[in-house]
Design a protein around this motif. Sequence first.
Motif, PDB file in Angstrom:
ATOM      1  N   SER A   1       0.836  -1.211   0.000  1.00 22.95           N
ATOM      2  CA  SER A   1       0.000   0.000   0.000  1.00 22.95           C
ATOM      3  C   SER A   1       0.867   1.256   0.000  1.00 22.95           C
ATOM      4  O   SER A   1       0.350   2.363   0.019  1.00 22.95           O
ATOM      5  CB  SER A   1      -0.913   0.005   1.231  1.00 22.95           C
ATOM      6  OG  SER A   1      -0.120   0.075   2.405  1.00 22.95           O
ATOM      7  N   CYS A   2       2.182   1.058   0.060  1.00 22.46           N
ATOM      8  CA  CYS A   2       3.148   2.173   0.133  1.00 22.46           C
ATOM      9  C   CYS A   2       3.066   2.927   1.455  1.00 22.46           C
ATOM     10  O   CYS A   2       3.574   4.038   1.583  1.00 22.46           O
ATOM     11  CB  CYS A   2       2.991   3.141  -1.038  1.00 22.46           C
ATOM     12  SG  CYS A   2       3.259   2.339  -2.602  1.00 22.46           S
TER      13      CYS A   2
ATOM     14  N   LYS B   1       8.705  -1.321  -5.931  1.00 22.27           N
ATOM     15  CA  LYS B   1       7.570  -0.492  -6.345  1.00 22.27           C
ATOM     16  C   LYS B   1       6.427  -1.426  -6.697  1.00 22.27           C
ATOM     17  O   LYS B   1       6.512  -2.149  -7.688  1.00 22.27           O
ATOM     18  CB  LYS B   1       7.952   0.363  -7.561  1.00 22.27           C
ATOM     19  CG  LYS B   1       8.971   1.443  -7.205  1.00 22.27           C
ATOM     20  CD  LYS B   1       9.485   2.197  -8.411  1.00 22.27           C
ATOM     21  CE  LYS B   1      10.594   3.133  -7.984  1.00 22.27           C
ATOM     22  NZ  LYS B   1      11.427   3.615  -9.065  1.00 22.27           N
TER      23      LYS B   1
ATOM     24  N   LYS C   1      -0.603  -0.463  -6.558  1.00 23.34           N
ATOM     25  CA  LYS C   1      -0.583   0.084  -5.204  1.00 23.34           C
ATOM     26  C   LYS C   1      -1.956  -0.164  -4.600  1.00 23.34           C
ATOM     27  O   LYS C   1      -2.959   0.367  -5.087  1.00 23.34           O
ATOM     28  CB  LYS C   1      -0.288   1.583  -5.331  1.00 23.34           C
ATOM     29  CG  LYS C   1      -0.074   2.314  -4.064  1.00 23.34           C
ATOM     30  CD  LYS C   1       0.560   3.682  -4.395  1.00 23.34           C
ATOM     31  CE  LYS C   1       0.368   4.634  -3.258  1.00 23.34           C
ATOM     32  NZ  LYS C   1      -0.249   5.886  -3.627  1.00 23.34           N
TER      33      LYS C   1
ATOM     34  N   TRP D   1       4.675   8.935  -0.646  1.00 20.83           N
ATOM     35  CA  TRP D   1       5.164   8.039  -1.702  1.00 20.83           C
ATOM     36  C   TRP D   1       5.673   8.855  -2.886  1.00 20.83           C
ATOM     37  O   TRP D   1       6.761   8.628  -3.417  1.00 20.83           O
ATOM     38  CB  TRP D   1       4.046   7.074  -2.109  1.00 20.83           C
ATOM     39  CG  TRP D   1       4.390   6.159  -3.254  1.00 20.83           C
ATOM     40  CD1 TRP D   1       3.828   6.180  -4.500  1.00 20.83           C
ATOM     41  CD2 TRP D   1       5.363   5.100  -3.259  1.00 20.83           C
ATOM     42  NE1 TRP D   1       4.385   5.204  -5.288  1.00 20.83           N
ATOM     43  CE2 TRP D   1       5.342   4.528  -4.541  1.00 20.83           C
ATOM     44  CE3 TRP D   1       6.245   4.594  -2.308  1.00 20.83           C
ATOM     45  CZ2 TRP D   1       6.162   3.454  -4.914  1.00 20.83           C
ATOM     46  CZ3 TRP D   1       7.059   3.542  -2.672  1.00 20.83           C
ATOM     47  CH2 TRP D   1       7.015   2.991  -3.961  1.00 20.83           C
TER      48      TRP D   1
END
Lengths: 313, 400
Positions: A242-243, A260, A264, A300
Amino acid sequence: MVASLKELATREDRLTSGHRACAGCGFPIVIKMVLMSTDDPVVVANATGCAEVCTSIYPYTAWNVPWIHSAFENTAASLSGVESAYRSLKKQGKIKDDRPIRFVAFGGDGGTYDIGLQALSGAMERGHQLMYVCYDNGAYMNTGIQRSSATPIGANTTTSPTGKKSFGKVQPRKDLAAIMAAHNIPYVGQASIHNHRDLMTKAEKGFKCDGPAFLNVFAPCRLGWGFDPKNILDICKLAVDSCMWPLFEVENGVWKVNYKPRTKIPVADYLKTQTRFRHLFRPGNEEVLAQIQEDVDRRWERLLEMEAITNKK
Amino acid sequence: MAVNKQSAAESQAMTGNEALAEAMRQINPDVVAAYPITPATEIVQIFSSFHADGLVDTELVLVESEHSAMSAVIGASAAGARAMTATSSQGLALMHEMLYIASGSRYPIVMPVVNRALSAPLNIHCDHSDTMGSRDAGWVQIYSENAQEGYDNVIQAIRIAEHNEVQVPVMVMIDGFIISHGMENVFTLDDQTVRSFIGPFKPRFPLLDVDNPVSVGPVDFTDFYFEHKRQHHEAMVKVKPVILEIAEEYAKISGRKYGLFEEYMLDDAEVAVVVISSAAGTTRYVVDKLRRAGVKAGMLKLRVFRPFPAEELAEALQHVKAIAVMDRADSLSAQGGPLFAELRSALFDLPKRPLTTNYIYGLGGRDVPVADIESVFNDLLTTVSTGVAGPKVRFLGVRE
Ligand SMILES: Cc1ncc(C[n+]2csc(CCOP(=O)(O)OP(=O)(O)O)c2C)c(N)n1
């Protein structure tokens, strides 16, 4: 290069089993993985907190390596004394052993982001050959789940409790890794225990770099966060996907995002897994949820920008 | 203090801070960690220039606070190094937490402390409120009258702290500005004499012995904490004979003899002043003056406050009719200063107790002129003639 799992399994346990951490606790995994990342002898310093209390109850110890605890807020300072002693005795020819000794500190987020920040900053600035590892469980767990400056927005803790007029912690998390990077030390890494390869690579780099290193490692607390112990690694993965907890490193001033996510995931998917965020899903708290998502997105984006800027030739 | 065997030509003019820094240079600690604070700053400054000139093997750790200074020294000591720091007042107060950890973990650290008043109000001058505030921190406390004693005490402190039966940290005090910045003739020993007197550091369970890992500083609950504290207590009991034994050895190399305290004209004294550190100089002068006038005046200058030499003090003072106890710190118990409380308790078991009065004096660096000490002796003489001690706690040299 991190060794294969098969080989890792044969390495000595520098923190043995039998310590008194809860089932499904994050910090023992952090410590074991970090200490497995070097074959060199190590000396460990530990801040007051769950890790220290659970591993050292006299007359027992879970440590197979030299270990020192003295207080809560001073771990970086006390380890810098140990490391200075090493340099002094080595210089004077009083230590004959040629193997380099590695120095590593472990502290919780309270002992690192808050009360220990000054001592940590001082040790980093002085340039000692040591690595400081924060096992970030997002609150003062040993004293019973009080909010720290690492506690995320919306978390229910015993000092940021939810109530008729409260949705839990109001303020966003302090960005400690960035603060450490601003010390211009050779290595800063942020990692998570579900990705052992990434964590151990970072620990290896931290041990080997020329000067101080700092690692911030995601270390869930089943009691403080409210989850089933078996889910600990899934929760870590959701935090990273989910960053909310990006995996990145800053090597000699150059930022690199090590992972990365292809897609997301919404931060709500992560929040849902823990009772400390349960209240956020009740009607009326939609705005808070949106605010949390915004905060995650903003950070992010900023991280990606830092990567782009510092990699520009 | 005994007569010096050395001739005056062998002495050097030094400030108290210079004398302490010189002792540190000769000790050549493996690690020094420190932080600046008036009036102790100079010790570390001077030591830093020794370091810059390559005169010591020390790793100098210039930390970001005194809390970290004591923490780093603790880490270094645990690692297996001889480690020192120096501080004063607020710095000592900031270290407070770590003082107990240093002593409770039995790290043989030596720390010169330049006495300075504690805030508030902010003040940089001498009194003993800083180290008196640390009196129960489990350290040995040795007070020095002048630079010479400061120098001698720091060197002896290394042996005391590291003694096998002791293993307790030691703080050595000199009075801020009055001594730290005052110039006097100091007799120093040569480097080789100091080094062979202190010997090499022999750590007991060094962290750097990586093949024999130890865990130091574990959590220690209801089942063992008490026993460990009791051991610390026992070590403190053993300190007194060790101090005397080391003082005797030191007298052989220096010609200067030290005890737990110094008795001056005390044998036949009817009135006496008990005092710590630099004010003893003024008191000695007044005693001489009174003796010339036929008054049986005496002085006892306390050197070792921790452990408190209660039996020895009672023995030395039992024949005195009236005693003035001088405190350069007020414990704010509304019952007088710390020395008064402890000394009165020490005298309690005597079959015939001297009459005692407490004088709180010199706070925040307030000067202690001869006339003030004379007035104390006059009060004592009144006490003797009337048989009544009068107000128990009095103040000297303060505007009411
Ligand atoms: C100077 C000081 N203040 C407070 C404490 C009490 N205390 C001990 S452990 C702890 C919490 C530690 O929290 P953290 O550093 O996040 O580590 P965790 O317990 O979560 O592992 C606190 C507040 C202390 N030991 N020392």
